[in-house]
Design an enzyme around this catalytic site. Sequence first.
Site, short mmCIF file in Angstrom:
data_model
loop_
_atom_site.label_atom_id
_atom_site.label_comp_id
_atom_site.label_asym_id
_atom_site.label_seq_id
_atom_site.Cartn_x
_atom_site.Cartn_y
_atom_site.Cartn_z
N LYS A 83 65.82 34.51 -19.17
CA LYS A 83 66.53 33.84 -18.08
C LYS A 83 65.98 34.36 -16.75
O LYS A 83 65.92 35.58 -16.53
CB LYS A 83 68.01 34.21 -18.17
CG LYS A 83 68.97 33.05 -18.12
CD LYS A 83 70.36 33.58 -18.42
CE LYS A 83 71.41 32.60 -18.02
NZ LYS A 83 72.75 33.17 -18.21
C1 E4P Z 1 75.24 30.84 -17.55
O1 E4P Z 1 74.38 31.08 -18.35
C2 E4P Z 1 76.09 31.85 -16.92
O2 E4P Z 1 76.06 32.99 -17.75
C3 E4P Z 1 77.55 31.47 -16.82
O3 E4P Z 1 77.80 30.21 -17.39
C4 E4P Z 1 78.15 31.67 -15.47
O4 E4P Z 1 79.52 31.35 -15.55
P1 E4P Z 1 80.57 31.81 -14.44
O5 E4P Z 1 80.38 30.95 -13.23
O6 E4P Z 1 81.91 31.55 -15.08
O7 E4P Z 1 80.32 33.26 -14.16
#
Ligand code: E4P
Length: 217
Positions: A83
């Site tokens: 990522k």
């Molecule tokens: C995506 O891969 C992120 O880990 C995640 O969905 C972020 O979510 P949040 O906005 O609830 O922190």
Amino acid sequence: MKFFVDTANLDDIRELAATGLLDGVTTNPSLIKKAGGDFLETIAEICRIVDGPVSAETVATDHETMLAEGHKLAGIAENVTIKVPLTMDGLKTCKVLTGEGTKVNVTLCFSANQALLAAKAGASFISPFVGRHDDVSQDGMAMVEDIRTIYDNYDFETEILVASVRHPLHVLEAALMGADVVTVPPEVIRKLVNHPLTDKGLDAFLKDWADTGQSIL
Ligand code: E4P
């Protein structure tokens, strides 16, 4: 539509993997902090539990260090997806890792234009954050709809991974829009299962069954 779980909590991942619902896992530095374990060991363990893509996030902001982190994380297991943030350095890293055959999930996407760039950089996944968009009075799912249109217009193979999911309606809308993947917190996955009419119906069936005085086994 594929289902990923958005957590680094190993107990939740084991429980959900046993249902056969899980196609993959996404983590981020905040989720790693919340889970409390060692990052590299946690990713290795998740990869042993789940066969599908497991996203592990880089934390460097410059291309060279981000690439080195990506190489290290990719070495943990074959199903690790790297990522990277949607920055110029992140896109550059995406292009290199993709060229080497490593899957990349470009994260922190907040516009359809950003998603277009990620697809051009060869990303395997783009992660539009719908909940955080909604939080600032913008329509997160409208962004997903735009990305779907753009990717279909140009036959991009990048998969739309709807992220920052906060409630079951996000999941429903993602499926209706033809998103490829949705990554869902464990508590929202459990909400998807529950329906009061299911509970009520089951209670009535069990009561009537008890009245028959029979048993199956
Ligand atoms: C995506 O891969 C992120 O880990 C995640 O969905 C972020 O979510 P949040 O906005 O609830 O922190």
